[in-house]
Design a protein around this motif. Structure first.
Motif, mmCIF file in Angstrom:
data_model
loop_
_atom_site.group_PDB
_atom_site.id
_atom_site.type_symbol
_atom_site.label_atom_id
_atom_site.label_comp_id
_atom_site.label_asym_id
_atom_site.label_seq_id
_atom_site.Cartn_x
_atom_site.Cartn_y
_atom_site.Cartn_z
ATOM 1 N N ASP A 5 0.815 -1.219 0.000
ATOM 2 C CA ASP A 5 0.000 0.000 0.000
ATOM 3 C C ASP A 5 0.848 1.267 0.000
ATOM 4 O OD1 ASP A 5 -2.426 -1.388 0.031
ATOM 5 O OD2 ASP A 5 -2.339 -1.629 2.220
ATOM 6 N N ASP A 6 2.158 1.103 -0.076
ATOM 7 C CA ASP A 6 3.066 2.260 -0.107
ATOM 8 C C ASP A 6 3.292 2.684 -1.556
ATOM 9 O OD1 ASP A 6 4.949 4.195 0.235
ATOM 10 O OD2 ASP A 6 6.509 2.875 1.051
ATOM 11 N N TYR A 7 2.578 3.720 -1.995
ATOM 12 C CA TYR A 7 2.656 4.135 -3.391
ATOM 13 C C TYR A 7 3.797 5.107 -3.666
ATOM 14 C CZ TYR A 7 -1.635 1.646 -4.204
ATOM 15 O OH TYR A 7 -2.566 0.637 -4.320
ATOM 16 N N SER A 8 4.668 5.294 -2.685
ATOM 17 C CA SER A 8 5.917 5.997 -2.976
ATOM 18 C C SER A 8 6.902 5.070 -3.691
ATOM 19 C CB SER A 8 6.542 6.523 -1.681
ATOM 20 O OG SER A 8 6.895 5.442 -0.815
ATOM 21 N N LEU A 9 6.611 3.763 -3.662
ATOM 22 C CA LEU A 9 7.430 2.772 -4.361
ATOM 23 C C LEU A 9 6.904 2.592 -5.787
ATOM 24 C CD1 LEU A 9 7.722 0.068 -1.547
ATOM 25 C CD2 LEU A 9 9.376 1.860 -2.133
ATOM 26 N N GLU A 10 7.783 2.716 -6.750
ATOM 27 C CA GLU A 10 7.377 2.653 -8.155
ATOM 28 C C GLU A 10 6.787 1.299 -8.520
ATOM 29 O OE1 GLU A 10 10.778 3.693 -10.443
ATOM 30 O OE2 GLU A 10 10.763 5.807 -9.843
ATOM 31 N N ILE A 11 7.269 0.230 -7.902
ATOM 32 C CA ILE A 11 6.781 -1.095 -8.259
ATOM 33 C C ILE A 11 5.316 -1.257 -7.890
ATOM 34 C CG2 ILE A 11 7.521 -2.080 -6.054
ATOM 35 C CD1 ILE A 11 7.511 -3.814 -9.504
ATOM 36 N N ASN A 12 4.858 -0.624 -6.815
ATOM 37 C CA ASN A 12 3.446 -0.698 -6.439
ATOM 38 C C ASN A 12 2.565 0.056 -7.425
ATOM 39 O OD1 ASN A 12 3.822 -2.288 -4.159
ATOM 40 N ND2 ASN A 12 4.117 -0.537 -2.809
ATOM 41 N N VAL A 13 3.047 1.200 -7.900
ATOM 42 C CA VAL A 13 2.309 1.963 -8.904
ATOM 43 C C VAL A 13 2.211 1.159 -10.203
ATOM 44 C CG1 VAL A 13 2.252 4.086 -10.269
ATOM 45 C CG2 VAL A 13 3.027 4.157 -7.891
ATOM 46 N N ALA A 14 3.345 0.570 -10.617
ATOM 47 C CA ALA A 14 3.344 -0.243 -11.837
ATOM 48 C C ALA A 14 2.435 -1.456 -11.689
ATOM 49 C CB ALA A 14 4.777 -0.689 -12.163
ATOM 50 N N ALA A 15 2.406 -2.050 -10.487
ATOM 51 C CA ALA A 15 1.545 -3.213 -10.267
ATOM 52 C C ALA A 15 0.072 -2.848 -10.391
ATOM 53 C CB ALA A 15 1.830 -3.806 -8.886
ATOM 54 N N ASP A 16 -0.321 -1.693 -9.875
ATOM 55 C CA ASP A 16 -1.719 -1.272 -9.993
ATOM 56 C C ASP A 16 -2.090 -0.941 -11.426
ATOM 57 O OD1 ASP A 16 -2.187 -1.654 -7.362
ATOM 58 O OD2 ASP A 16 -2.841 0.393 -6.914
ATOM 59 N N ILE A 17 -1.161 -0.334 -12.167
ATOM 60 C CA ILE A 17 -1.416 -0.074 -13.591
ATOM 61 C C ILE A 17 -1.579 -1.392 -14.346
ATOM 62 C CG2 ILE A 17 -0.388 0.838 -15.724
ATOM 63 C CD1 ILE A 17 0.926 3.014 -14.021
ATOM 64 N N GLY A 18 -0.738 -2.365 -14.014
ATOM 65 C CA GLY A 18 -0.860 -3.682 -14.639
ATOM 66 C C GLY A 18 -2.185 -4.348 -14.321
ATOM 67 N N ASN A 19 -2.648 -4.203 -13.087
ATOM 68 C CA ASN A 19 -3.952 -4.776 -12.713
ATOM 69 C C ASN A 19 -5.080 -4.135 -13.516
ATOM 70 O OD1 ASN A 19 -2.820 -6.491 -10.813
ATOM 71 N ND2 ASN A 19 -3.038 -5.021 -9.146
ATOM 72 N N MET A 20 -5.024 -2.818 -13.680
ATOM 73 C CA MET A 20 -6.070 -2.128 -14.442
ATOM 74 C C MET A 20 -6.074 -2.560 -15.903
ATOM 75 S SD MET A 20 -6.226 1.756 -12.893
ATOM 76 C CE MET A 20 -4.465 2.076 -13.014
ATOM 77 N N LEU A 21 -4.884 -2.710 -16.491
ATOM 78 C CA LEU A 21 -4.803 -3.137 -17.894
ATOM 79 C C LEU A 21 -5.320 -4.565 -18.057
ATOM 80 C CD1 LEU A 21 -1.313 -1.666 -18.916
ATOM 81 C CD2 LEU A 21 -3.570 -0.832 -19.582
ATOM 82 N N THR A 22 -5.009 -5.423 -17.092
ATOM 83 C CA THR A 22 -5.482 -6.804 -17.161
ATOM 84 C C THR A 22 -6.999 -6.872 -17.076
ATOM 85 O OG1 THR A 22 -3.433 -7.613 -16.162
ATOM 86 C CG2 THR A 22 -5.330 -9.071 -16.081
ATOM 87 N N LEU A 23 -7.586 -6.095 -16.169
ATOM 88 C CA LEU A 23 -9.042 -6.061 -16.064
ATOM 89 C C LEU A 23 -9.670 -5.437 -17.304
ATOM 90 C CD1 LEU A 23 -9.352 -5.026 -12.312
ATOM 91 C CD2 LEU A 23 -9.741 -7.284 -13.306
ATOM 92 N N LEU A 24 -8.963 -4.490 -17.920
ATOM 93 C CA LEU A 24 -9.452 -3.909 -19.169
ATOM 94 C C LEU A 24 -9.547 -4.971 -20.255
ATOM 95 C CD1 LEU A 24 -10.200 -1.380 -20.857
ATOM 96 C CD2 LEU A 24 -7.750 -1.100 -21.315
ATOM 97 N N ASN A 25 -8.619 -5.931 -20.237
ATOM 98 C CA ASN A 25 -8.641 -7.000 -21.231
ATOM 99 C C ASN A 25 -9.933 -7.810 -21.155
ATOM 100 O OD1 ASN A 25 -7.183 -8.866 -23.205
ATOM 101 N ND2 ASN A 25 -7.626 -10.275 -21.535
ATOM 102 N N SER A 26 -10.489 -7.937 -19.948
ATOM 103 C CA SER A 26 -11.742 -8.676 -19.788
ATOM 104 C C SER A 26 -12.958 -7.885 -20.233
ATOM 105 C CB SER A 26 -11.922 -9.072 -18.307
ATOM 106 O OG SER A 26 -10.895 -9.929 -17.896
ATOM 107 N N ALA A 27 -12.752 -6.589 -20.526
ATOM 108 C CA ALA A 27 -13.886 -5.730 -20.888
ATOM 109 C C ALA A 27 -13.917 -5.330 -22.356
ATOM 110 C CB ALA A 27 -13.861 -4.462 -20.026
ATOM 111 N N VAL A 28 -12.829 -5.580 -23.098
ATOM 112 C CA VAL A 28 -12.738 -5.024 -24.458
ATOM 113 C C VAL A 28 -12.997 -6.040 -25.561
ATOM 114 C CG1 VAL A 28 -11.113 -3.251 -23.711
ATOM 115 C CG2 VAL A 28 -10.236 -5.416 -24.620
#
Length: 312
Positions: free
Chosen positions: A257-280
């Motif tokens: 939950d520490d979004y000062s770490l770049e890997i956590n931000v990248a992980a959340d972006i990856g989650n959003m893109l993956t869920l987008l795949n289920s919608a498109v």
């Protein structure tokens, strides 16, 4: 956000109904796989986006904070995600066999075989998610007077390592290897066929003969659909796969939950893109399949006319 969450399952439902009730000029086995993908993608959106994410941020104490839902939640979430991922993989493999081979095509590329494979994917996808049942425990915070669903702190290292390794290989390694290799072989086969066809055209031109078209319309559409669906899956899922491998291999002990770490931000972006795949997927079908696009427009016109009649 709520409107987007409600529209995405509706789009998948419309896709399922169109493939079920209408003829979209695709083979019966392809139609079965696309219908199954619509069901699996809808399950992903319902369990992960609607129930897990939306309920989590709009409810003080979500229903899965207590047992048995705390233990069952990830079985449904990971099971739906596994099924959605591997349906793309088996669809890619099935289309590869249908396009490049004739002997295997008659044996495997038909409705009955598709139903067996689809059923196996759904069953195995959820079976491989069963180990997550023992990964969580429901605890009560007396100070906040609330129940929380948290990771087990007493889980053995062997159990955690097995669960993490199994899910990583199942969702983030093997699918990309199979899809990448299969698409490469498919495109290579098409390239070789193109070369042979060009040589045949040259020989026929010198003799005054005609050569039939390179690809029949249905086969050409099958290739376009295969490459579009599978490559979109790879492009939208690769970010999540890389970040999950990094988090589970080297960064497993950090605060997620520490979004000062770049890997956590990248992980959340990856989650959003993956869920987008289920919608498109519906929009991919509409872009690549003219018959499907016509059926969608017919449905839209029908509902608009019904709406106008009801208003009057």
């Amino acid at each position: 956000m709520n409107s987007d969450n409600s529209l995405c399952p509706i789009a998948n439902t419309v896709s399922f109904l169109i493939f079920w009730r209408r003829k979209c000029m695709l083979s019966k086995s392809s139609t079965m796989y696309l219908m199954a993908m619509a069901v699996a993608d809808t399950a992903v959106l319902v369990f992960i986006v609607v129930l897990e994410l939306s309920v989590k941020y709009h409810t003080v104490e979500p229903f899965w904070s207590r047992e048995p839902w705390c233990n069952l939640r990830d079985i449904f979430s990971y099971g739906a995600y596994n099924a959605s991922t591997w349906l793309v993989v088996v669809f890619t493999a099935e289309r590869f066999l249908a396009i490049t081979t004739w002997g295997m095509r008659n044996r495997l590329c038909h409705t009955r075989a598709a139903l067996w494979v689809i059923g196996g994917v759904f069953v195995l996808g959820h079976l491989f998610a069963v180990p997550h049942y023992w990964a969580y425990v429901s605890v009560h915070d007396r100070k906040l007077k609330r129940w929380f669903c948290v990771y087990r702190t007493d889980a053995s290292v062997e159990y955690v390592g097995t669960v993490v390794s199994l899910q990583t290989a199942l969702s983030h390694v093997l699918p990309f290897v199979v899809v990448g290799v299969t698409n490469s072989l498919t495109l290579r086969q098409i390239s070789l066929s193109n070369r042979v066809h060009v040589e045949a055209e040259c020989r026929a031109a010198t003799r005054g003969h005609k050569v039939p078209p390179l690809l029949r319309s249905r086969k050409r559409k099958s290739v376009v659909l295969l490459v579009t669906v599978s490559m979109t899956f790879v492009l939208l899922s690769i970010t999540r796969s890389i970040t999950q491998i990094v988090l589970r291999s080297w960064k497993w002990d950090i605060d997620h939950d520490d979004y000062s770490l770049e890997i956590n931000v990248a992980a959340d972006i990856g989650n959003m893109l993956t869920l987008l795949n289920s919608a498109v997927n519906m929009y991919l079908y509409a872009c690549t399949q003219s018959k499907f696009r016509q059926e969608v427009l017919t449905c839209v016109r029908y509902f608009l006319c019904r709406g106008c009649l009801d208003c009057n």
